[in-house]
Design an enzyme around this catalytic site. Structure first.
Site, PDB file in Angstrom:
ATOM      1  N   SER A   1      -9.229   0.892   3.412  1.00 41.27           N
ATOM      2  CA  SER A   1      -8.505   1.613   2.585  1.00 41.27           C
ATOM      3  C   SER A   1      -7.287   0.959   1.852  1.00 41.27           C
ATOM      4  O   SER A   1      -6.478   1.470   0.774  1.00 41.27           O
ATOM      5  CB  SER A   1      -7.625   2.726   3.248  1.00 41.27           C
TER       6      SER A   1
ATOM      7  N   SER B   1      -9.393  -1.584   7.687  1.00 41.58           N
ATOM      8  CA  SER B   1      -8.785  -0.864   6.317  1.00 41.58           C
ATOM      9  C   SER B   1      -8.122  -2.386   5.538  1.00 41.58           C
ATOM     10  O   SER B   1      -8.102  -2.154   4.412  1.00 41.58           O
ATOM     11  CB  SER B   1      -7.891   0.220   6.522  1.00 41.58           C
TER      12      SER B   1
ATOM     13  N   LYS C   1       0.855  -1.330   0.017  1.00 38.43           N
ATOM     14  CA  LYS C   1      -0.001  -0.066  -0.085  1.00 38.43           C
ATOM     15  C   LYS C   1       0.868   1.264  -0.121  1.00 38.43           C
ATOM     16  O   LYS C   1       1.954   1.201   0.626  1.00 38.43           O
ATOM     17  CB  LYS C   1      -0.752   0.060   1.421  1.00 38.43           C
TER      18      LYS C   1
END
Lengths: 391, 391
Positions: free
Chosen positions: A109, A133, A32
């Site tokens: 996320s 997330s 990420k």
């Protein structure tokens, strides 16, 4: 890189070979775009963050750990802005495709990481998890996701949002790979241990869409067979799970404002409207509300501990719903988000590990079955995932 | 177009010849990118508005009126997002340069129009004014700016924000040109009429920076000579002018949310953080607060009417400050904005016309002297500007 899913971030063309030998040799991973890689800007899903950031000077601990174990980094992946979101719909960079639920959000996320794993673009991926997330995109994309015990994996070199909730997150499409990834990051062998019982959280089942609850119900025999006898009839919370959300939001929102507020004030950055709203809500949390929320968290921790007594793990839907369609109105998403957080807040409030297993479908869409274990039981959850396997 | 000031909008390359003959023949004008021009997208300072908008089917009334009078359109100019801002600092497209105060904001939301006029890129420009969006950039850029009487110039084909405050705005660097522009838009001849007295609003002077108040003070003899005898010692408002702002914000914010809220909900657009904050504040205005604000507006109208009795015009600084530096922190800008609106709200609340004249400097930076007249006295104000001339 080949990116048919819009999974990789702007400037995400970051490749690093791992150690020549090691337990993860031959495997690839993505990170990420909140994990630092020395020499590259950490974009964090926001164009003004990217514009104003300097290239990272050090590589995040978790990235280094996977590289040292022999895995190869193949890119950095999309995230909701500054990790604030659980749907993966980034107003600047678009929404990664959900390969297992086309037309539906991938969840966030850690949206790009989950999409990349589900689409076979890498063997495993690093995410983060504050209020869901990693677990939410694992659930929506039909992959394995682990939120580890708070603090067991160093957050060095990871853009933090809310330091009493933030963890590194692990994503993989294969429970053996997830387990090997866990060994590298937890720095311990995953032994085949089992809990004594698997306690279904009835309040979480009731809070879920009927189709989701039914799908979890149908998977319980597999849990019983592979993990531990199922215990029914237990409620976790003496108050509705929906009530937990305001306390989660108060603490997380206030901490996020403490993290980013000064930068926001100085740079007036562009945000998707919903993200700006989240930050503003956090900025307005009063000291009194914050104190009440912290008091609630202590009680919530106790409730979770009590439910875990007798060497138990807790069973619940990862998300009470399947992935909503992309471009749903904000007011609709707000309601759904509230419902999702009412389940994901449990492990977050307690600091416990939670693993989401891609065992279920509802209405043809993936939805995860989750196990929550006591703090420090990360290896137990990874072992359970190996025992249970995939859908 | 030649755009050394970043005054023209993305997609602002819009050229239209005016009528071959007419009172404005030989003059050029620009239009803020909230004025429709048939066949072109009205971008309104927001990339998602631009992305989702269809090309306009009709040309705005005011644009057509200038074209029919012989002026030539040379482009569409930058605006604060959806006209929400009074500094001209657009997070997506940057801040137009202020040619007369380099390094300082041009003022907004008609930022590009004022910068283009001040920089000599066109003879005159169309803006809009809700809470100061024409007057503030006129003041900061040192040009003439007219906020007309509410409703006298049709808003057809103009993106509206708050329909009880919105007006078309007129900008020019020359009072004769402003007057001719006014004749075309007001559809009347500007006769050389004069008020009986020029009443200085002492509460507005007190609310201003000392250097600004001193600069206005120094310009009063010119007003006395060219317009009418100066009357001193009158306060406009029985409450502090700062108290007007909350009522202005309540009505304007709520109306702006009624205008844009559904679009925002459906598209979760990108906004500069400050703009999102403005919209959210508006969305949260209660019916009770709105009613109180509307009640206040009725009283405020009466105070302004009383001050205008005896065929008077009111004299005040257009802005209590000069243009702040670009990239000032949001918290600093917030305070300044509040102070500015405490003066610009007067004409807005009363629906009266106000003209800003580039007569003053403070600390080397431009600041406008304003005249407010009774509703319908637009021609009188334009005639006064011609009599007074430039600094």
């Amino acid at each position: 890189m080949h990116d048919p899913l819009n999974a990789f971030a702007l400037g995400g063309d970051v490749y690093l070979n791992g150690a020549e030998t090691g337990p993860l040799a031959g495997l690839t991973f993505a990170a990420k775009d909140v994990f630092d890689v020395a020499g590259y800007v950490t974009g964090a899903g926001n164009p003004d963050w990217r514009r104003l950031a300097e290239p990272a000077r050090h590589t995040a601990w978790a990235v280094s750990a996977l590289l040292e174990s022999g895995a190869r980094l193949v890119g950095k992946t999309h995230t909701d802005e500054l990790t604030r979101g659980i749907f993966g719909d980034n107003s600047h960079y678009g929404t990664p495709d959900n390969p297992r639920a086309p037309g539906h959000v991938p969840g966030g996320s850690s949206s790009g990481s989950a999409a990349a794993v589900a689409g076979g673009l890498c063997s495993m991926a690093l995410g983060t998890d504050t209020a869901g997330s990693t677990r939410v995109p694992a659930s929506f994309c039909g992959v394995f996701g682990l939120r580890p015990t708070l603090g067991v994996i160093p957050m060095d070199g990871v853009l933090s949002q809310s330091n009493t909730f933030d963890t590194v997150g692990l994503l993989a499409d294969d429970p053996d790979i997830l387990s090997r990834m866990g060994e590298a990051l937890l720095r311990k062998k995953i032994k085949d241990v089992r809990p004594a019982q698997a306690v279904v959280l009835e309040d979480a089942m009731e809070a879920s869409d009927p189709a989701v609850a039914a799908a979890i119900e149908a998977a319980l025999p597999r849990i019983a067979e592979a993990v531990a006898p199922i215990v029914r009839g237990r409620k976790l919370s003496p108050v509705p799970l929906a009530d937990w959300v305001e306390h989660q939001n108060a603490i997380q929102g206030r901490e996020a404002w403490e993290t980013f507020g000064e930068w926001i004030n100085n740079s007036n950055p562009r945000f998707g409207f919903e993200v700006a709203d989240n930050f503003l809500r956090g900025s307005k949390v009063s000291q009194r509300t914050l104190s009440a929320a912290r008091g609630f968290r202590l009680r919530a921790k106790r409730w979770v501990q009590e439910a875990l007594e007798g060497n138990a793990v807790l069973v619940l839907p990862t998300t009470p719903v399947t992935a909503p369609p992309v471009h749903s109105p904000r007011s609709v998403m707000w309601e759904i988000r509230h419902r999702i957080v009412s389940l994901t807040t449990i492990a977050g409030m307690a600091g416990c590990p939670q693993i989401s297993l891609p065992l279920c479908k509802a209405g043809g869409l993936p939805v995860g079955l989750s196990l929550i274990g006591p703090r420090g039981s990360d290896a137990l959850l990874l072992a359970a995932a190996k025992r249970i396997g995939k859908a």
